[in-house]
Design a protein around this motif. Structure first.
Motif, PDB file in Angstrom:
ATOM      1  N   GLU A 189       0.824  -1.220   0.000  1.00 35.26           N
ATOM      2  CA  GLU A 189       0.000   0.000   0.000  1.00 35.26           C
ATOM      3  C   GLU A 189       0.855   1.267   0.000  1.00 35.26           C
ATOM      4  N   ARG A 204       0.339   0.605  -5.593  1.00 36.28           N
ATOM      5  CA  ARG A 204      -0.211   0.061  -4.341  1.00 36.28           C
ATOM      6  C   ARG A 204      -0.509  -1.421  -4.523  1.00 36.28           C
ATOM      7  N   ASN A 206      -1.034  -5.333  -2.286  1.00 32.54           N
ATOM      8  CA  ASN A 206      -1.223  -5.999  -0.995  1.00 32.54           C
ATOM      9  C   ASN A 206      -0.821  -7.464  -1.157  1.00 32.54           C
ATOM     10  N   HIS A 234       3.313   3.840   3.804  1.00 30.53           N
ATOM     11  CA  HIS A 234       2.985   2.483   3.392  1.00 30.53           C
ATOM     12  C   HIS A 234       2.594   1.704   4.639  1.00 30.53           C
TER      13      HIS A 234
END
Ligand SMILES: C[S@@+](CC[C@H](N)C(=O)[O-])C[C@H]1O[C@@H](n2cnc3c(N)ncnc32)[C@H](O)[C@@H]1O
Length: 251
Positions: A189, A204, A206, A234
């Motif tokens: 992120e 970004r 995950n 982040h």
């Protein structure tokens, strides 16, 4: 609003000394944990998945020596591939002369707690086997392949574009022989990062996005979430450890 591409980013303005000061001069617990996990994974792979004199690559090495140090016991040669000219100069200076900077000793201390690393004299060996090349991850087309590889904070930290993130992962995986162990680390992120006077882009991602991008290329895959937030902008770090599979054209 334009989405910053890898080719739009002023990589020639990357300041390796500022980057080291910010990230590595005072080692973070998160990095030391990552080094330990990589050390143990590569040690575990060494008997079953590595040739006697392996060729290693660290992609987007930047101003970080610990991924290359983690490959030292098994390699006859290690290529540090890096695009930004100031980082290429930094890496070349670390590989010659009196040896690399003492900032990297804290990371070697963790590595050398495992048997495979204990008898390695890291400065001499680093100077002997490391070669630095200015090169572009997105042009690693699979013509050259390595037996072990690392890519730390690169695929998600070189552009804002999800397609360039996926392409970066794919190019890294296609630089590995079938069965080759690898370690890849990612900021999750991330909104971009400041180095000296300049801001650099990030895509970004995950844990799910990282797993999806690696899955098609891997025979075994461990995803470690190193959760504590280490810097503003982040949410944490992900370490992926695994081996290249036989699919998608790996010879
Ligand atoms: C966030 S830094 C990570 C550096 C280092 N690997 C580390 O662990 O700290 C991102 C690195 O990717 C490099 N880079 C950006 N675009 C690249 C490309 N197309 N090919 C190779 N390296 C690239 C940058 O110059 C920079 O060194």
């Amino acid at each position: 609003m334009t989405i910053e591409r890898n080719a739009d980013t002023p990589w020639s303005k990357f300041d390796p000394e500022a980057y080291v000061d910010l990230n590595y001069r005072t080692p973070l617990e998160a990095d030391l944990l990552i080094v330990k996990l990589v050390r143990d994974y590569f040690s575990d792979c060494s008997a079953r998945a590595l040739p006697a004199s392996a060729r290693g690559i660290d992609v987007g090495a930047g101003a970080n020596l610990y991924p290359a140090l983690s490959m030292l016991p098994w390699c006859d040669s290690i290529l540090l591939l890096e695009y930004a000219t100031p980082n290429v100069e930094y890496l070349k200076a670390q590989a010659v002369g009196g040896g690399y900077d003492t900032v990297w000793d804290a990371f070697w201390d963790v590595l050398s707690q495992a048997p495979a690393y204990r008898d390695v004299e890291p400065r001499g060996r680093f100077g002997d086997i490391v070669r630095v090349e200015r090169g572009q991850l997105l042009e690693l087309g699979g013509e050259r392949r390595w037996d072990i590889g690392t890519m730390f904070f690169v695929a998600e930290a070189m552009s804002e574009r999800p397609d360039e993130f996926r392409r970066g992962v794919e190019c890294f995986m296609n630089a590995l022989h079938r069965g080759a162990p690898f370690a890849a680390a990612f900021m999750t992120e991330s909104l971009g990062y400041q180095v000296g006077d300049h801001t650099f882009p990030a895509c970004r991602v995950n844990a799910d996005r990282i797993r999806e991008s690696l899955d098609p290329f891997t025979a075994e895959l461990e995803i470690h979430e190193v959760t504590p937030m280490v810097r503003p902008g982040h949410e944490g770090m992900i370490l992926a450890l695994g081996r290249r599979n036989a699919a998608v054209g790996a010879p």
